[in-house]
Scaffold this active site. Sequence first.
Site, short mmCIF file in Angstrom:
data_model
loop_
_atom_site.label_atom_id
_atom_site.label_comp_id
_atom_site.label_asym_id
_atom_site.label_seq_id
_atom_site.Cartn_x
_atom_site.Cartn_y
_atom_site.Cartn_z
N VAL A 126 34.24 37.52 45.39
CA VAL A 126 33.24 37.25 46.43
C VAL A 126 33.78 37.65 47.80
CG1 VAL A 126 31.95 35.44 47.61
CG2 VAL A 126 32.06 35.44 45.11
N ASP A 129 34.18 41.44 48.01
CA ASP A 129 32.88 42.14 48.11
C ASP A 129 32.34 42.08 49.54
OD1 ASP A 129 32.53 43.24 45.64
OD2 ASP A 129 30.96 41.89 44.96
N THR A 149 43.07 37.77 44.25
CA THR A 149 43.83 36.58 43.85
C THR A 149 43.27 35.90 42.61
OG1 THR A 149 42.54 35.16 45.31
CG2 THR A 149 44.55 36.13 46.25
N LYS A 162 33.45 49.57 44.90
CA LYS A 162 32.16 48.98 45.28
C LYS A 162 32.30 47.67 46.05
CE LYS A 162 30.21 49.04 41.05
NZ LYS A 162 29.11 48.91 40.09
N LYS A 171 20.94 39.93 42.69
CA LYS A 171 22.40 39.96 42.79
C LYS A 171 22.84 41.37 43.20
CE LYS A 171 26.59 39.07 40.55
NZ LYS A 171 27.47 38.40 41.42
N LEU A 190 47.94 34.21 40.07
CA LEU A 190 47.24 33.58 38.94
C LEU A 190 47.79 32.20 38.62
CD1 LEU A 190 46.94 36.70 36.58
CD2 LEU A 190 45.25 35.82 38.20
N HIS A 288 29.93 34.39 37.67
CA HIS A 288 29.83 35.78 37.23
C HIS A 288 30.51 35.94 35.86
CE1 HIS A 288 29.55 40.10 37.45
NE2 HIS A 288 30.85 40.19 37.22
N1 LIG Z 1 32.88 45.03 43.51
C1 LIG Z 1 33.06 45.06 42.22
O1 LIG Z 1 33.30 46.12 41.63
C2 LIG Z 1 32.99 43.79 41.43
C3 LIG Z 1 33.42 43.77 40.09
C4 LIG Z 1 33.39 42.57 39.40
C5 LIG Z 1 32.95 41.42 40.02
N2 LIG Z 1 32.52 41.47 41.31
C6 LIG Z 1 32.03 40.26 41.98
O2 LIG Z 1 33.09 39.33 42.06
C7 LIG Z 1 32.55 38.01 42.13
C8 LIG Z 1 33.32 37.11 41.20
O3 LIG Z 1 34.63 37.06 41.63
P1 LIG Z 1 35.65 35.91 41.17
O4 LIG Z 1 35.43 35.62 39.76
O5 LIG Z 1 36.97 36.33 41.64
O6 LIG Z 1 35.11 34.60 41.91
P2 LIG Z 1 35.28 34.03 43.39
O7 LIG Z 1 35.55 35.09 44.36
O8 LIG Z 1 34.10 33.16 43.60
O9 LIG Z 1 36.58 33.12 43.32
C9 LIG Z 1 36.59 32.04 42.46
C10 LIG Z 1 37.25 30.81 43.04
O10 LIG Z 1 38.64 30.90 42.85
C11 LIG Z 1 39.32 30.38 43.98
N3 LIG Z 1 40.59 31.11 44.02
C12 LIG Z 1 40.74 32.42 44.25
N4 LIG Z 1 42.02 32.77 44.09
C13 LIG Z 1 42.69 31.65 43.77
C14 LIG Z 1 44.06 31.39 43.45
N5 LIG Z 1 44.97 32.37 43.40
N6 LIG Z 1 44.41 30.12 43.17
C15 LIG Z 1 43.48 29.14 43.16
N7 LIG Z 1 42.17 29.33 43.44
C16 LIG Z 1 41.79 30.59 43.73
C17 LIG Z 1 38.41 30.65 45.12
O11 LIG Z 1 38.62 29.71 46.13
C18 LIG Z 1 37.03 30.52 44.50
O12 LIG Z 1 36.56 29.21 44.61
C19 LIG Z 1 31.08 38.14 41.80
O13 LIG Z 1 30.32 38.03 42.98
C20 LIG Z 1 30.95 39.53 41.23
O14 LIG Z 1 29.68 40.08 41.46
C21 LIG Z 1 32.56 42.62 42.02
ZN LIG Z 2 31.71 41.86 36.29
#
Ligand SMILES: NC(=O)c1ccc[n+]([C@@H]2O[C@H](COP(=O)([O-])OP(=O)(O)OC[C@H]3O[C@@H](n4cnc5c(N)ncnc54)[C@H](O)[C@@H]3O)[C@@H](O)[C@H]2O)c1
Ligand SMILES: [Zn+2]
Length: 390
Positions: A126, A129, A149, A162, A171, A190, A288
């Site tokens: 998020v 993006d 992260t 992207k 979305k 991680l 997601h």
């Molecule tokens: N641009 C692209 O090509 C692409 C590809 C895949 C997904 N996405 C987008 O990515 C989003 C999903 O991303 P996500 O799954 O990373 O979710 P996210 O960005 O919502 O993060 C998830 C949660 O993890 C927490 N967090 C992050 N890193 C952490 C760490 N190291 N330790 C503890 N907590 C941590 C954050 O505070 C957050 O609450 C969606 O909006 C999706 O559409 C984009």
């Molecule tokens: Zn995806």
Amino acid sequence: MGTMFISYLHHSTDLLYRAKALSVRAQKETKYKIRITYGGQNQITSILKGWLAGQKAMLVTTPTVNNLYGKAIAKALQNAGIDLSLKELDCTEESKTLSQAERVCAWAQEVGIDRKGVLVSLGGGVCMDIVTVAASLIHRGIKYLRVPTTLIGLVDAGIGIKGAVNFGNAKNYLGCYSPPSKVLIAPLFLRTLSEERLREGFAEILKIALVRDGALFELIENDGLALIDSRFEDLSVSAKLILQYSIFTMIDELKSNIYEDQTYERSVDFGHTFSPTIEVETQYKLSHGQAVSIDIALSTVLAHHFGLIQIEYRDRILSLMKRLGLPIYTRKLTATLCKKSLLRASSYRGGHPNLVLPTDKGKSYFVKDAALIDDEILDESIRVLAEVDE
Ligand SMILES: NC(=O)c1ccc[n+]([C@@H]2O[C@H](COP(=O)([O-])OP(=O)(O)OC[C@H]3O[C@@H](n4cnc5c(N)ncnc54)[C@H](O)[C@@H]3O)[C@@H](O)[C@H]2O)c1
Ligand SMILES: [Zn+2]
């Protein structure tokens, strides 16, 4: 004098004629570096220091990540002489909006990020993006670095070109193709990620494994669960293999169609046909990764229905998903939702849903005709999922 005038007139007429049909053709090379480090925070900071030296930078992160890493990394970079400002953006899927991207732009303006400035996103998909969209808007595109992260970030959201924000009821409706200048992949992050978030990452890893890489599928079967339990802490050979296989395969798949203008048949769309509608219709209560997981499960059952895979392979996939704690079903999953998804996918995939179904290990098939996936097939497949889910 007279001859010159005639010749001038001749040229002008020629120009006037030709100017009616000008065509412009220009190319810009897409080139960026993805660096994987298995080192600790000092190593991460030292790489970033090298990348940011001599530039004005603004690092954007989220509250949780800021407390865990952001403040420390920013301080270390500032102490090392990097001209860097730190900004905390409270963003979730519900607030992955244009106004959040605008906020990042406003901060950039405030701290004096000019055309040569650079944004850094440190966070999950998020945050990345939103920052990607902001970077593509400022001065029509400035440099930006990504430091993912989350597991989804490391293997997927962080490594492509992207960026997008949600808009209206859709979305990722607004977005850009805007390559990062560099990406730093550090599995160290991680260690603090929740089990749930790690599982979601495995949905994206499974996606690429099922349609592109049979060996990766077997690695997940053997070691996936242990890696979730250990949060990639010991970085065993299989941990590194799974991460690198996923990243390399994903990049290999993206490379030939990185601007998505060569073909609408993208095997990485596996798990991403029904999932956007699932996310929207659950008001993003399902994340997601969770929505992608349910989409993968449904597509797997559909693949069996169409005779593309044997029942043994279908069940092997579903039982692996259950073992990894990945959701395969939600009550929100209905034939109506699925048909809406197919229609929506057709609207941005050249008029066909191009639903990706797994065939043999590491291979896929594209369903181009939405009419083939009728109510009866959908109801039956959803019923199978509900049953396996119990
Ligand atoms: N641009 C692209 O090509 C692409 C590809 C895949 C997904 N996405 C987008 O990515 C989003 C999903 O991303 P996500 O799954 O990373 O979710 P996210 O960005 O919502 O993060 C998830 C949660 O993890 C927490 N967090 C992050 N890193 C952490 C760490 N190291 N330790 C503890 N907590 C941590 C954050 O505070 C957050 O609450 C969606 O909006 C999706 O559409 C984009
Ligand atoms: Zn995806």
